[in-house]
Motif scaffolding. Structure first.
Motif, PDB file in Angstrom:
ATOM      1  N   ARG A 236     148.942 111.873  95.511  1.00 10.07           N
ATOM      2  CA  ARG A 236     148.712 113.312  95.647  1.00 10.07           C
ATOM      3  C   ARG A 236     150.021 114.084  95.694  1.00 10.07           C
ATOM      4  NH1 ARG A 236     145.047 111.536  99.589  1.00 10.07           N
ATOM      5  NH2 ARG A 236     146.356 112.439 101.235  1.00 10.07           N
ATOM      6  N   ALA A 237     151.045 113.450  96.278  1.00 12.06           N
ATOM      7  CA  ALA A 237     152.343 114.114  96.408  1.00 12.06           C
ATOM      8  C   ALA A 237     153.016 114.355  95.072  1.00 12.06           C
ATOM      9  CB  ALA A 237     153.263 113.283  97.304  1.00 12.06           C
ATOM     10  N   MET A 238     152.581 113.627  94.043  1.00 14.09           N
ATOM     11  CA  MET A 238     153.170 113.838  92.726  1.00 14.09           C
ATOM     12  C   MET A 238     152.866 115.237  92.196  1.00 14.09           C
ATOM     13  SD  MET A 238     154.777 111.091  92.423  1.00 14.09           S
ATOM     14  CE  MET A 238     155.485 111.507  90.836  1.00 14.09           C
ATOM     15  N   THR A 239     151.783 115.838  92.660  1.00 19.33           N
ATOM     16  CA  THR A 239     151.441 117.207  92.253  1.00 19.33           C
ATOM     17  C   THR A 239     151.521 118.185  93.414  1.00 19.33           C
ATOM     18  OG1 THR A 239     149.091 116.695  92.593  1.00 19.33           O
ATOM     19  CG2 THR A 239     149.978 116.440  90.356  1.00 19.33           C
ATOM     20  N   ASP A 240     151.671 117.674  94.635  1.00 11.20           N
ATOM     21  CA  ASP A 240     151.757 118.533  95.818  1.00 11.20           C
ATOM     22  C   ASP A 240     152.947 118.097  96.664  1.00 11.20           C
ATOM     23  OD1 ASP A 240     151.457 120.104  98.023  1.00 11.20           O
ATOM     24  OD2 ASP A 240     149.492 119.318  98.617  1.00 11.20           O
ATOM     25  N   PRO A 241     154.131 118.624  96.375  1.00 16.07           N
ATOM     26  CA  PRO A 241     155.336 118.167  97.064  1.00 16.07           C
ATOM     27  C   PRO A 241     155.354 118.469  98.558  1.00 16.07           C
ATOM     28  CG  PRO A 241     155.810 120.071  95.670  1.00 16.07           C
ATOM     29  CD  PRO A 241     154.436 119.609  95.320  1.00 16.07           C
ATOM     30  N   SER A 242     154.425 119.318  99.028  1.00 14.52           N
ATOM     31  CA  SER A 242     154.388 119.597 100.461  1.00 14.52           C
ATOM     32  C   SER A 242     154.008 118.360 101.263  1.00 14.52           C
ATOM     33  CB  SER A 242     153.393 120.730 100.748  1.00 14.52           C
ATOM     34  OG  SER A 242     152.053 120.325 100.457  1.00 14.52           O
ATOM     35  N   LEU A 243     153.435 117.356 100.588  1.00 13.38           N
ATOM     36  CA  LEU A 243     153.053 116.120 101.285  1.00 13.38           C
ATOM     37  C   LEU A 243     154.239 115.186 101.494  1.00 13.38           C
ATOM     38  CD1 LEU A 243     149.699 115.368  99.398  1.00 13.38           C
ATOM     39  CD2 LEU A 243     149.991 116.372 101.678  1.00 13.38           C
ATOM     40  N   LEU A 244     155.372 115.489 100.839  1.00  7.30           N
ATOM     41  CA  LEU A 244     156.550 114.636 100.957  1.00  7.30           C
ATOM     42  C   LEU A 244     157.314 114.943 102.235  1.00  7.30           C
ATOM     43  CD1 LEU A 244     157.890 114.852  97.298  1.00  7.30           C
ATOM     44  CD2 LEU A 244     156.776 112.881  98.368  1.00  7.30           C
ATOM     45  N   PRO A 245     157.997 113.943 102.794  1.00  6.20           N
ATOM     46  CA  PRO A 245     158.867 114.216 103.934  1.00  6.20           C
ATOM     47  C   PRO A 245     159.909 115.261 103.562  1.00  6.20           C
ATOM     48  CG  PRO A 245     158.561 111.856 103.642  1.00  6.20           C
ATOM     49  CD  PRO A 245     157.972 112.517 102.441  1.00  6.20           C
ATOM     50  N   PRO A 246     160.234 116.192 104.446  1.00  4.58           N
ATOM     51  CA  PRO A 246     161.171 117.263 104.111  1.00  4.58           C
ATOM     52  C   PRO A 246     162.582 116.729 103.850  1.00  4.58           C
ATOM     53  CG  PRO A 246     160.677 117.250 106.460  1.00  4.58           C
ATOM     54  CD  PRO A 246     159.726 116.291 105.827  1.00  4.58           C
ATOM     55  N   GLY A 247     163.257 117.406 102.933  1.00  3.14           N
ATOM     56  CA  GLY A 247     164.650 117.078 102.662  1.00  3.14           C
ATOM     57  C   GLY A 247     164.858 116.073 101.558  1.00  3.14           C
ATOM     58  N   GLY A 248     163.780 115.589 100.935  1.00  2.00           N
ATOM     59  CA  GLY A 248     163.931 114.577  99.896  1.00  2.00           C
ATOM     60  C   GLY A 248     163.404 115.033  98.555  1.00  2.00           C
ATOM     61  N   ARG A 249     163.568 114.203  97.532  1.00  2.00           N
ATOM     62  CA  ARG A 249     163.066 114.505  96.194  1.00  2.00           C
ATOM     63  C   ARG A 249     162.533 113.228  95.563  1.00  2.00           C
ATOM     64  NH1 ARG A 249     169.088 115.946  93.893  1.00  2.00           N
ATOM     65  NH2 ARG A 249     169.955 113.845  94.022  1.00  2.00           N
ATOM     66  N   LEU A 250     161.494 113.367  94.789  1.00  4.96           N
ATOM     67  CA  LEU A 250     160.798 112.220  94.210  1.00  4.96           C
ATOM     68  C   LEU A 250     160.959 112.231  92.694  1.00  4.96           C
ATOM     69  CD1 LEU A 250     158.867 109.830  94.782  1.00  4.96           C
ATOM     70  CD2 LEU A 250     156.967 111.422  94.479  1.00  4.96           C
TER      71      LEU A 250
END
Length: 420
Positions: A113-127
């Motif tokens: 889900r985080a691939m389309t909703d970056p708010s699900l990722l831990p803050p400060g990082g990039r995927l």
């Protein structure tokens, strides 16, 4: 600056036919083996879960994504074979250590889900994801490929990079990457003369882009060629490039398959291949004849020498048998005999080394040098020195290089020479 990232492996588990309880450890095993051979010191890696690894790269502010691409290919073959019935993808999350660790703990559904909703990722990082074949083809068509080992990375917390995926299904896009042949990997690994602390030459290797791992004579059975004649031919072609001006300082050792060179049906093809080597550079060329049996027949050895001495100044016989019967060889029949340390634990390998070393007096009587390859650890290197083995090769001596190290002095305490 130290780059920190979590490398995460995405596998279509339902297509592997492997129970979930078994699949995770298998992925961890294969991925760890790959990283151990490629993600070299001072870079470090550590498993976080069966499917994720912490990567650090001192002195860099971002990861070399392209350097990790082969891992996906190797895992694909390990888990699915050559059939296209399942895919492996790689995700790379970069950021501060706490964010990287948090990403590793996310379940697969959240990551998807985080691939389309970056708010699900831990803050400060990039995927990011590994680039696909389609995008490479598109760049080639425009004749504007980006520099190697460089990926454009937008800034911003939680950014999800879509530049590396062009479809809606990450696993389907990962399959495209696997279909693209990687470039030929040409390299050398130095031969170290322990009494003088000198690299006297290099063993040439060449690996097709479709290979599961790099091919070389100096790292044991897992890295030996499955198609010897093709491998030997590729290595001759690679050597021609290194022999061009300014040339090399030390010797170049070229792989030659024992059974192929003594068999009349294939010997003619080898002679045609070897005739491309410049005759005036023969003093810098040596034949590394591999897969030699314990007791090669006298007639076979004579044929081998008659064929090879026209192209090489030195001939090395490489054998996996520590009881190689050097006493049956004529005086100075070859330049050297190299023991390939066997697979197994440290004790098994040291026992083989000791048995080989016990025959050094016979080598001296025959005026033939003794050598050991596939040396993997400082313990094995120290044992070689203790047994007075003069020549050593292997990953504990020199990792795969793009330029020759032959002719270079090197303090033994500074070994191995790491990847260039």
């Amino acid at each position: 600056m130290t780059a920190v990232a979590c490398l995460r492996v995405a596998v279509e588990a339902d297509r592997t036919g492997i129970p979930a309880a078994t699949l995770g450890p298998l992925v961890a095993k294969f991925a760890s083996a790959y990283l151990e051979s490629r993600w070299l010191w001072p870079r470090k890696f550590a498993p976080l879960t069966h499917y994720s690894f912490l990567l650090t790269d001192p002195g860099s502010d971002e990861m070399n994504v392209e350097e990790l691409a082969r891992l996906s290919d190797e895992l694909q073959i390990k888990l699915f074979g050559e059939a296209e019935d399942g895919e492996v993808g790689l995700l790379l999350f970069e950021g501060p250590p706490e964010a990287v660790t948090a990403f590793a703990a996310l379940d697969a559904a959240t990551v998807a889900r985080a691939m389309t909703d970056p708010s699900l990722l831990p803050p400060g990082g990039r995927l990011s994801r590994i680039e696909t074949a389609e995008q490479t083809a598109a760049r080639t068509a425009k004749e504007a490929p980006p520099p190697p080992s460089k990926v454009s990375r937008p800034s911003g917390p939680g950014w999800v990079e879509q530049h590396v995926m062009i479809g809606q299904d990450p696993m389907a896009d990962a399959a495209a990457l696997l279909k693209q042949a990687l470039p030929q990997l040409v390299g050398l690994q130095g031969i170290y003369f322990t009494p003088r602390g000198l690299f006297v030459g290099d063993v040439v290797s060449s690996t097709p882009g479709t290979a599961r791992t790099h091919l070389t004579l100096v790292e044991g059975a897992d890295h030996m060629p499955r198609e010897p004649e093709a491998f030997d031919r590729d290595c001759v072609e690679a050597a021609l490039g290194y022999l061009e001006p300014p040339g090399v300082t030390g010797m170049l050792y070229l792989p030659i398959c024992y059974s192929n060179i003594i068999r009349s049906s294939s010997r003619a093809d080898y002679e045609t291949m070897l005739q491309t080597l410049p005759s005036d550079l023969r003093p810098q060329l040596a034949a590394a004849v591999y897969d030699v049996p314990r007791d090669p027949a006298f007639t076979a050895l004579r044929q081998l020498r008659t064929t090879l001495e026209r192209y090489f100044i030195k001939i090395d016989l490489r054998t996996p048998d520590p009881g190689f019967e050097v006493e049956k060889l004529p005086h100075e029949a070859v330049t050297s005999v190299t023991l390939v340390l066997p697979e197994g634990d440290t004790r098994t390998r040291l026992v083989a080394l000791r048995r080989f070393a016990e025959r050094l007096t016979l080598f001296k009587q025959k005026r033939i040098w003794a050598a050991v390859t596939n040396v993997r650890s400082r313990t094995e290197l120290d044992a070689c020195i203790g047994f007075s083995i003069p020549f050593v090769t292997g990953p504990a001596i020199c990792r795969l290089q793009t330029e020759p190290v032959g002719g270079r002095m090197q303090d033994i305490r500074a070994l191995p020479v790491l990847a260039a």
